[in-house]
Design an enzyme around this catalytic site. Structure first.
Site, PDB file in Angstrom:
ATOM      1  N   PRO A  63       0.808  -1.225   0.000  1.00  0.00           N
ATOM      2  CA  PRO A  63       0.000   0.000   0.000  1.00  0.00           C
ATOM      3  C   PRO A  63       0.839   1.273   0.000  1.00  0.00           C
ATOM      4  O   PRO A  63       0.450   2.276  -0.610  1.00  0.00           O
ATOM      5  CB  PRO A  63      -0.857  -0.123   1.260  1.00  0.00           C
ATOM      6  CG  PRO A  63      -0.201  -1.141   2.100  1.00  0.00           C
ATOM      7  CD  PRO A  63       0.566  -2.043   1.182  1.00  0.00           C
ATOM      8  N   ALA A  96      -3.569   7.656  -0.813  1.00  0.00           N
ATOM      9  CA  ALA A  96      -3.615   6.511   0.098  1.00  0.00           C
ATOM     10  C   ALA A  96      -3.996   5.255  -0.667  1.00  0.00           C
ATOM     11  O   ALA A  96      -4.635   5.321  -1.724  1.00  0.00           O
ATOM     12  CB  ALA A  96      -4.626   6.774   1.212  1.00  0.00           C
ATOM     13  N   ASP A  97      -3.614   4.134  -0.104  1.00  0.00           N
ATOM     14  CA  ASP A  97      -4.033   2.847  -0.623  1.00  0.00           C
ATOM     15  C   ASP A  97      -4.157   1.891   0.556  1.00  0.00           C
ATOM     16  O   ASP A  97      -3.309   1.897   1.449  1.00  0.00           O
ATOM     17  CB  ASP A  97      -3.027   2.286  -1.636  1.00  0.00           C
ATOM     18  CG  ASP A  97      -3.572   1.051  -2.317  1.00  0.00           C
ATOM     19  OD1 ASP A  97      -4.509   1.191  -3.136  1.00  0.00           O
ATOM     20  OD2 ASP A  97      -3.086  -0.048  -2.013  1.00  0.00           O
ATOM     21  N   THR A  98      -5.224   1.097   0.556  1.00  0.00           N
ATOM     22  CA  THR A  98      -5.494   0.172   1.650  1.00  0.00           C
ATOM     23  C   THR A  98      -5.565  -1.255   1.115  1.00  0.00           C
ATOM     24  O   THR A  98      -6.184  -1.498   0.084  1.00  0.00           O
ATOM     25  CB  THR A  98      -6.827   0.526   2.348  1.00  0.00           C
ATOM     26  OG1 THR A  98      -6.756   1.875   2.839  1.00  0.00           O
ATOM     27  CG2 THR A  98      -7.108  -0.413   3.506  1.00  0.00           C
ATOM     28  N   GLY A 115      -1.294   2.645   3.277  1.00  0.00           N
ATOM     29  CA  GLY A 115      -0.134   3.466   2.980  1.00  0.00           C
ATOM     30  C   GLY A 115      -0.619   4.857   2.616  1.00  0.00           C
ATOM     31  O   GLY A 115      -1.614   5.005   1.902  1.00  0.00           O
TER      32      GLY A 115
END
Length: 190
Positions: free
Chosen positions: A49, A73-75, A110
């Site tokens: 992420p 963001a990345d999950t 992230g």
């Protein structure tokens, strides 16, 4: 909180918008089309992420004004060594929920905060434990909520979270998709 930056949230996620709004910050949403969310095959799962969040931020760099601060963001949901992304269809969502049933997994988000001349990236991990879910509970959730836009095929803020989550170690808001406590603290010193 007063910030000298023009904050841009690079996400169409209604949950991320809701969470960032909860910080009482002025911001705008700007999303570029067709940003790749791929990562190197051998990248450790806990780094995925963060890698994707930084790649998303890099796509905005050339168009940023001097006072812009972009938030990307990345999950991902990680069960053992497997990354559970967004399900391909309702059957895939059912499969993911069956795998999560009765187990503890990690939700990793992230985040990249970037201006023209500064970048701060971090990842936040939360452990989530589900009770053993019945097929009826999984079918009801998937048919009623259609969780195709959610990593791991669930939203903790929805029915399945109410009835299924028995343990949480870390940030609830991280599981929703944006660790706002950490973002707030990072913005204060950025």
């Amino acid at each position: 909180m007063v910030t000298p930056y023009h904050i841009i949230l690079a996400s169409n996620s209604p949950r991320r918008k809701e969470l960032l709004s909860g910080l009482d910050l002025d911001y705008e949403v700007k999303v570029l089309p067709d940003i790749e969310e791929t990562y190197p095959e051998k990248l450790p799962t806990e780094e995925i992420p963060l890698f994707i969040a930084e790649e998303k931020a890099a796509a905005y760099q050339q168009m940023m004004a001097d006072n812009d601060l972009i938030i990307t963001a990345d999950t991902v949901v990680v069960l053992g060594d497997e990354v559970l992304g967004k399900p391909a269809d309702l059957d895939d969502a059912r499969r993911m929920l069956r795998e999560l049933s009765g187990r503890t997994h990690q939700v990793i988000t992230g985040v990249c905060l970037m201006t023209k001349d500064k970048k701060r990236s971090f990842a936040v991990t939360t452990d989530v434990t589900f009770k053993a879910l019945t097929d009826e509970e999984i079918d009801y959730y998937v048919e009623t909520y259609h969780p195709l836009d959610k990593a791991g095929a669930y939203g903790i803020q929805e029915w399945i979270g109410y009835i299924g989550v028995t343990g949480l170690n870390g940030s609830y808001f991280n599981v929703m998709g944006l660790p706002v406590q950490r973002i707030y603290n990072e913005l204060k010193v950025f």
